[in-house]
Design an enzyme around this catalytic site. Structure first.
Site, PDB file in Angstrom:
ATOM      1  N   ASN A  10      74.102 128.919  42.415  1.00  0.00           N
ATOM      2  CA  ASN A  10      75.350 129.695  42.380  1.00  0.00           C
ATOM      3  C   ASN A  10      76.417 128.920  43.136  1.00  0.00           C
ATOM      4  O   ASN A  10      76.441 128.918  44.360  1.00  0.00           O
ATOM      5  CB  ASN A  10      75.112 131.071  43.019  1.00  0.00           C
ATOM      6  CG  ASN A  10      76.382 131.894  43.090  1.00  0.00           C
ATOM      7  OD1 ASN A  10      77.371 131.568  42.430  1.00  0.00           O
ATOM      8  ND2 ASN A  10      76.375 132.945  43.900  1.00  0.00           N
ATOM      9  N   LYS A  12      79.553 129.526  43.297  1.00  0.00           N
ATOM     10  CA  LYS A  12      80.673 130.349  43.787  1.00  0.00           C
ATOM     11  C   LYS A  12      81.996 129.665  43.395  1.00  0.00           C
ATOM     12  O   LYS A  12      82.065 129.061  42.334  1.00  0.00           O
ATOM     13  CB  LYS A  12      80.543 130.592  45.289  1.00  0.00           C
ATOM     14  CG  LYS A  12      79.125 131.088  45.632  1.00  0.00           C
ATOM     15  CD  LYS A  12      78.967 131.581  47.028  1.00  0.00           C
ATOM     16  CE  LYS A  12      77.514 132.026  47.229  1.00  0.00           C
ATOM     17  NZ  LYS A  12      77.293 132.713  48.487  1.00  0.00           N
ATOM     18  N   HIS A  95      76.980 140.248  42.330  1.00  0.00           N
ATOM     19  CA  HIS A  95      76.802 139.488  43.580  1.00  0.00           C
ATOM     20  C   HIS A  95      77.486 140.240  44.717  1.00  0.00           C
ATOM     21  O   HIS A  95      78.547 140.844  44.521  1.00  0.00           O
ATOM     22  CB  HIS A  95      77.391 138.082  43.423  1.00  0.00           C
ATOM     23  CG  HIS A  95      77.023 137.204  44.568  1.00  0.00           C
ATOM     24  ND1 HIS A  95      77.688 137.259  45.765  1.00  0.00           N
ATOM     25  CD2 HIS A  95      76.036 136.300  44.715  1.00  0.00           C
ATOM     26  CE1 HIS A  95      77.118 136.398  46.606  1.00  0.00           C
ATOM     27  NE2 HIS A  95      76.116 135.806  45.993  1.00  0.00           N
ATOM     28  N   GLU A  97      79.292 139.331  47.071  1.00  0.00           N
ATOM     29  CA  GLU A  97      80.696 138.964  47.313  1.00  0.00           C
ATOM     30  C   GLU A  97      81.623 139.684  46.335  1.00  0.00           C
ATOM     31  O   GLU A  97      82.737 140.067  46.689  1.00  0.00           O
ATOM     32  CB  GLU A  97      80.862 137.436  47.215  1.00  0.00           C
ATOM     33  CG  GLU A  97      80.244 136.750  48.429  1.00  0.00           C
ATOM     34  CD  GLU A  97      79.722 135.352  48.171  1.00  0.00           C
ATOM     35  OE1 GLU A  97      80.054 134.745  47.143  1.00  0.00           O
ATOM     36  OE2 GLU A  97      78.933 134.870  49.017  1.00  0.00           O
ATOM     37  N   GLU A 167      69.087 139.808  47.194  1.00  0.00           N
ATOM     38  CA  GLU A 167      69.902 139.027  48.121  1.00  0.00           C
ATOM     39  C   GLU A 167      70.337 139.901  49.294  1.00  0.00           C
ATOM     40  O   GLU A 167      71.364 140.598  49.207  1.00  0.00           O
ATOM     41  CB  GLU A 167      71.141 138.505  47.400  1.00  0.00           C
ATOM     42  CG  GLU A 167      70.816 137.545  46.286  1.00  0.00           C
ATOM     43  CD  GLU A 167      71.865 136.458  46.163  1.00  0.00           C
ATOM     44  OE1 GLU A 167      71.479 135.291  46.105  1.00  0.00           O
ATOM     45  OE2 GLU A 167      73.058 136.775  46.179  1.00  0.00           O
ATOM     46  N   GLY A 173      74.766 132.981  53.136  1.00  0.00           N
ATOM     47  CA  GLY A 173      75.705 132.067  53.769  1.00  0.00           C
ATOM     48  C   GLY A 173      75.668 132.096  55.289  1.00  0.00           C
ATOM     49  O   GLY A 173      76.562 131.560  55.941  1.00  0.00           O
ATOM     50  N   SER A 211      70.436 131.892  52.007  1.00  0.00           N
ATOM     51  CA  SER A 211      70.111 130.742  52.850  1.00  0.00           C
ATOM     52  C   SER A 211      68.812 130.038  52.453  1.00  0.00           C
ATOM     53  O   SER A 211      68.057 129.576  53.326  1.00  0.00           O
ATOM     54  CB  SER A 211      70.101 131.150  54.331  1.00  0.00           C
ATOM     55  OG  SER A 211      71.371 131.661  54.709  1.00  0.00           O
TER      56      SER A 211
END
Ligand code: PGA
Length: 249
Positions: A10, A12, A95, A97, A167, A173, A211
């Protein structure tokens, strides 16, 4: 039949067309022998460059989002038929985010999952709990609510056409990975929720994301209910990503 490992990059909002092309050209010879499904998720602008470079290889291409309608007055959005026309095979949905910064709701996701399947795009549906939910012992409740709503329009055999990415928001991150035990326990719980909805849960691919790096991938991927990884930061470097693909065998 054992489930085929599924390793997704991914990116991003990273990589120009030129950078995407360079990544793919470095990655392909490094993963030529893999038996896993390898999926690259570029930003919309680099989809075609990646699609064209991966023809004839095992690499699949996924978008990072799409709108649930196939066309209409939705400025700035992209639809499933537009992605299919580019030979994109999959799409990341939900996701954290997008949930956090762009107001993505479970109700909209339920419509997106249905629209993706109808267009023959493989949805990679992301679910995961916040740190507060994990600390408060609410992980299973949160995941069950997300899964029941997001998969609300999918039944029976179609359930195993969805790839689910677990996730945990606190691991994305942050450099803080879930332990292999946490990843296993939670992915097994997700499989049970899908089984209870009547899906062929043994065929369902469930990824862990948060991560993942070459150094921790093998341990996470050796867990029986962890079928792959959705990789962010470490997927920006082709050598690191190839290391994670290798760890999947
Ligand atoms: P990370 O991101 O690997 O950088 O934690 C994972 C993701 O957001 O999919």
């Amino acid at each position: 039949m054992p489930r085929t490992p599924y390793i997704a990059a991914n990116w991003k909002m990273n990589k120009t067309v030129a950078e995407a092309a360079e990544f793919i050209d470095t990655l392909l010879p490094r993963i030529a022998a893999t038996q896993s499904d390898v999926v690259v998720c570029p930003p919309f602008t680099a989809l075609t460059a990646v699609v064209e470079r991966r023809y004839g290889t095992a690499v699949k291409v996924a978008a990072q989002n799409m709108h649930e309608e196939s066309a209409g007055a939705f400025t700035g959005e992209v639809s499933a038929p537009m992605l299919v026309e580019l030979d994109v095979e999959a799409v990341v949905l939900g996701h954290s985010e997008r949930r956090q910064y762009f107001g993505e709701t479970d109700e909209a996701l339920a419509r997106k999952v249905v629209a993706a399947l109808a267009a023959d795009l493989e949805p990679i549906l992301c679910v995961g709990e916040s740190e507060a939910a994990r600390d408060g012992g609410e992980t299973e409740e949160v995941l069950e609510r997300q899964l029941q709503t997001d998969l609300g329009g999918v039944e029976g055999a179609d359930l195993s056409r969805v790839v689910i990415a677990y996730e945990p928001v606190w691991a994305i991150g942050t450099g803080r990975t879930a332990t292999a035990e946490q990843a296993q326990e939670t992915c097994a719980f997700i499989r049970d929720v899908v089984r209870m909805r009547g899906g062929a849960a043994d065929d369902l691919r469930i990824l862990y994301g948060g991560s993942v790096k070459p150094a921790n991938a093998a341990e996470l991927l050796s867990q029986p209910d962890v079928d792959g990884a959705l990789v962010g930061g470490a997927a920006l470097d082709p050598e690191d990503f190839a290391g994670i693909v290798e760890a999947a065998g």
